[in-house]
Design an enzyme around this catalytic site. Sequence first.
Site, PDB file in Angstrom:
ATOM      1  N   SER A   8       0.853  -1.191   0.000  1.00  0.00           N
ATOM      2  CA  SER A   8       0.000   0.000   0.000  1.00  0.00           C
ATOM      3  C   SER A   8       0.888   1.239   0.000  1.00  0.00           C
ATOM      4  O   SER A   8       1.856   1.310   0.734  1.00  0.00           O
ATOM      5  CB  SER A   8      -0.871   0.042   1.253  1.00  0.00           C
ATOM      6  OG  SER A   8      -1.514  -1.174   1.421  1.00  0.00           O
TER       7      SER A   8
ATOM      8  N   HIS B 108      -6.303  -3.123  -5.414  1.00  0.00           N
ATOM      9  CA  HIS B 108      -5.121  -3.877  -5.830  1.00  0.00           C
ATOM     10  C   HIS B 108      -5.510  -4.684  -7.070  1.00  0.00           C
ATOM     11  O   HIS B 108      -6.323  -5.590  -6.976  1.00  0.00           O
ATOM     12  CB  HIS B 108      -4.712  -4.906  -4.768  1.00  0.00           C
ATOM     13  CG  HIS B 108      -4.299  -4.330  -3.458  1.00  0.00           C
ATOM     14  ND1 HIS B 108      -3.040  -4.523  -2.937  1.00  0.00           N
ATOM     15  CD2 HIS B 108      -4.947  -3.597  -2.555  1.00  0.00           C
ATOM     16  CE1 HIS B 108      -2.961  -3.920  -1.771  1.00  0.00           C
ATOM     17  NE2 HIS B 108      -4.106  -3.350  -1.511  1.00  0.00           N
TER      18      HIS B 108
ATOM     19  N   HIS C 299      -2.887 -12.079  -0.040  1.00  0.00           N
ATOM     20  CA  HIS C 299      -2.701 -12.131   1.412  1.00  0.00           C
ATOM     21  C   HIS C 299      -3.264 -13.428   2.001  1.00  0.00           C
ATOM     22  O   HIS C 299      -4.276 -13.953   1.531  1.00  0.00           O
ATOM     23  CB  HIS C 299      -3.421 -10.955   2.079  1.00  0.00           C
ATOM     24  CG  HIS C 299      -2.897  -9.601   1.691  1.00  0.00           C
ATOM     25  ND1 HIS C 299      -3.379  -8.908   0.608  1.00  0.00           N
ATOM     26  CD2 HIS C 299      -1.932  -8.820   2.242  1.00  0.00           C
ATOM     27  CE1 HIS C 299      -2.746  -7.747   0.511  1.00  0.00           C
ATOM     28  NE2 HIS C 299      -1.854  -7.667   1.480  1.00  0.00           N
TER      29      HIS C 299
ATOM     30  N   TYR D 162      -4.854 -13.608   4.741  1.00  0.00           N
ATOM     31  CA  TYR D 162      -6.187 -13.350   5.311  1.00  0.00           C
ATOM     32  C   TYR D 162      -7.310 -13.435   4.280  1.00  0.00           C
ATOM     33  O   TYR D 162      -8.474 -13.524   4.630  1.00  0.00           O
ATOM     34  CB  TYR D 162      -6.223 -11.989   6.044  1.00  0.00           C
ATOM     35  CG  TYR D 162      -6.011 -10.762   5.183  1.00  0.00           C
ATOM     36  CD1 TYR D 162      -6.983 -10.317   4.286  1.00  0.00           C
ATOM     37  CD2 TYR D 162      -4.839 -10.023   5.283  1.00  0.00           C
ATOM     38  CE1 TYR D 162      -6.794  -9.193   3.507  1.00  0.00           C
ATOM     39  CE2 TYR D 162      -4.632  -8.892   4.513  1.00  0.00           C
ATOM     40  CZ  TYR D 162      -5.615  -8.478   3.624  1.00  0.00           C
ATOM     41  OH  TYR D 162      -5.410  -7.367   2.854  1.00  0.00           O
ATOM     42  N   GLU D 163      -6.953 -13.420   2.993  1.00  0.00           N
ATOM     43  CA  GLU D 163      -7.984 -13.565   1.958  1.00  0.00           C
ATOM     44  C   GLU D 163      -8.473 -15.012   1.860  1.00  0.00           C
ATOM     45  O   GLU D 163      -9.450 -15.292   1.171  1.00  0.00           O
ATOM     46  CB  GLU D 163      -7.430 -13.116   0.608  1.00  0.00           C
ATOM     47  CG  GLU D 163      -7.123 -11.618   0.552  1.00  0.00           C
ATOM     48  CD  GLU D 163      -6.478 -11.219  -0.756  1.00  0.00           C
ATOM     49  OE1 GLU D 163      -7.220 -10.964  -1.712  1.00  0.00           O
ATOM     50  OE2 GLU D 163      -5.234 -11.167  -0.823  1.00  0.00           O
TER      51      GLU D 163
ATOM     52  N   ALA E 184       2.715  -1.580   4.080  1.00  0.00           N
ATOM     53  CA  ALA E 184       2.263  -0.615   5.081  1.00  0.00           C
ATOM     54  C   ALA E 184       2.182  -1.372   6.393  1.00  0.00           C
ATOM     55  O   ALA E 184       1.819  -2.548   6.409  1.00  0.00           O
ATOM     56  CB  ALA E 184       0.898  -0.066   4.702  1.00  0.00           C
TER      57      ALA E 184
ATOM     58  N   MET F  79       0.445  -7.511   7.812  1.00  0.00           N
ATOM     59  CA  MET F  79      -0.235  -8.763   7.442  1.00  0.00           C
ATOM     60  C   MET F  79       0.366  -9.389   6.187  1.00  0.00           C
ATOM     61  O   MET F  79      -0.322 -10.104   5.449  1.00  0.00           O
ATOM     62  CB  MET F  79      -1.732  -8.494   7.225  1.00  0.00           C
ATOM     63  CG  MET F  79      -2.423  -7.844   8.423  1.00  0.00           C
ATOM     64  SD  MET F  79      -4.130  -7.443   8.064  1.00  0.00           S
ATOM     65  CE  MET F  79      -4.555  -6.388   9.463  1.00  0.00           C
ATOM     66  N   SER F  80       1.635  -9.135   5.938  1.00  0.00           N
ATOM     67  CA  SER F  80       2.254  -9.678   4.718  1.00  0.00           C
ATOM     68  C   SER F  80       3.759  -9.859   4.944  1.00  0.00           C
ATOM     69  O   SER F  80       4.229  -9.894   6.073  1.00  0.00           O
ATOM     70  CB  SER F  80       2.025  -8.714   3.540  1.00  0.00           C
ATOM     71  OG  SER F  80       2.740  -7.511   3.751  1.00  0.00           O
TER      72      SER F  80
ATOM     73  N   ASN G 192       0.352   4.046  10.796  1.00  0.00           N
ATOM     74  CA  ASN G 192      -0.461   4.318  11.994  1.00  0.00           C
ATOM     75  C   ASN G 192       0.255   3.777  13.229  1.00  0.00           C
ATOM     76  O   ASN G 192       1.025   2.825  13.125  1.00  0.00           O
ATOM     77  CB  ASN G 192      -1.819   3.613  11.852  1.00  0.00           C
ATOM     78  CG  ASN G 192      -1.651   2.118  11.640  1.00  0.00           C
ATOM     79  OD1 ASN G 192      -1.357   1.661  10.536  1.00  0.00           O
ATOM     80  ND2 ASN G 192      -1.801   1.352  12.691  1.00  0.00           N
TER      81      ASN G 192
ATOM     82  N   HIS H 174      -9.138   0.789   7.969  1.00  0.00           N
ATOM     83  CA  HIS H 174      -8.449   0.572   6.696  1.00  0.00           C
ATOM     84  C   HIS H 174      -8.359   1.897   5.935  1.00  0.00           C
ATOM     85  O   HIS H 174      -7.367   2.155   5.252  1.00  0.00           O
ATOM     86  CB  HIS H 174      -9.225  -0.474   5.883  1.00  0.00           C
ATOM     87  CG  HIS H 174      -8.573  -0.881   4.604  1.00  0.00           C
ATOM     88  ND1 HIS H 174      -7.262  -1.320   4.529  1.00  0.00           N
ATOM     89  CD2 HIS H 174      -9.038  -0.917   3.333  1.00  0.00           C
ATOM     90  CE1 HIS H 174      -6.962  -1.599   3.269  1.00  0.00           C
ATOM     91  NE2 HIS H 174      -8.019  -1.354   2.523  1.00  0.00           N
TER      92      HIS H 174
HETATM   93  N1  HPA Z   1      -1.672  -3.788  11.924  1.00  0.00           N
HETATM   94  C1  HPA Z   1      -1.578  -4.719  10.934  1.00  0.00           C
HETATM   95  N2  HPA Z   1      -1.394  -4.400   9.670  1.00  0.00           N
HETATM   96  C2  HPA Z   1      -1.289  -3.098   9.361  1.00  0.00           C
HETATM   97  C3  HPA Z   1      -1.380  -2.085  10.312  1.00  0.00           C
HETATM   98  C4  HPA Z   1      -1.589  -2.455  11.685  1.00  0.00           C
HETATM   99  O1  HPA Z   1      -1.674  -1.611  12.599  1.00  0.00           O
HETATM  100  N3  HPA Z   1      -1.225  -0.896   9.666  1.00  0.00           N
HETATM  101  C5  HPA Z   1      -1.056  -1.193   8.351  1.00  0.00           C
HETATM  102  N4  HPA Z   1      -1.084  -2.521   8.152  1.00  0.00           N
END
Ligand code: HPA
Length: 272
Positions: free
Chosen positions: A30, A61, A83, A85-86, A113, A211-212, A235, A247
């Site tokens: 991202s 994406h 991913h 999680y998908e 990200a 998550m990757s 974040n 998100h």
């Molecule tokens: N946690 C998990 N994945 C993320 C985050 C987070 O805070 N920010 C961006 N991807």
Amino acid sequence: MNAYEMVNRAVASVRKVTSFEPEIAIVLGSGLGALADKVEAECVLPASEIDCYGRSTVSGHSGRLIFGRFEGKRVVVQQGRIHYYEGYEMGEVVLPVRLMCALGAKTVILTNAAGGVNESYAPGDFMAITGQIAQFVPSPLRGVNDESFGTRFPDMSEIYSPRLIALAREAATEAGATLREGVYLQASGPNYESPEEIRAFRTLGADAVGMSTAVEAIAARHMGREILGISLITNPAAGVSCTPLSHEEVKAAADKAGERFLRLVSGVVRRL
Ligand code: HPA
């Protein structure tokens, strides 16, 4: 068909279309989507035209591989990550990175990200990944091993290349970007972590969470490739600040840093 047979099928389908041999594979996270437009493309292959290649279901994406020149180098760019999680198996998650390596890439640049677990990190910071924690997700190497890809029990004591981290430091200075160096932890998602999990992850030594990436790094390292990982901190992780995570917030922060992210990665590729 095992995960390696799937990669071999994918390679064969790509080779019917292009003989392009990339030196460098870049996985876009991202915020780095704009890099795709900077590649002088010789060939663009949508996921649907590559055998055994999964389709990313995340909005924004598009799944495809772009072959061409970037900063004077022969690259292949993966746009649209797959991913865990998908719902995909880990073999499917790492198929694109294995495919890009099998097509010739010796260097792999993984971007993402991530949430800042380290309380001194601020949104907009970048982090060169110096090491990782991947024990909260299954290993992509679980199952049969194919020795032509790598050994059954590969060493993971130096997944990320100190040489490439040094190049990233130079490129960050040039791009006017703050580059931290730290440990990335891959969580399974898709839910963001709880504050208690983030506190536990910090105790374990994590600086950033996402998550990757970590499983892709394992698959590429298994194949003996040289790896650079760069996280964009979008974040503060859960509990670090009081605001709930969304998100939308993550995407907005990623977009805002996009131009600097592009300059940073361009600088690295130019130096390779
Ligand atoms: N946690 C998990 N994945 C993320 C985050 C987070 O805070 N920010 C961006 N991807």
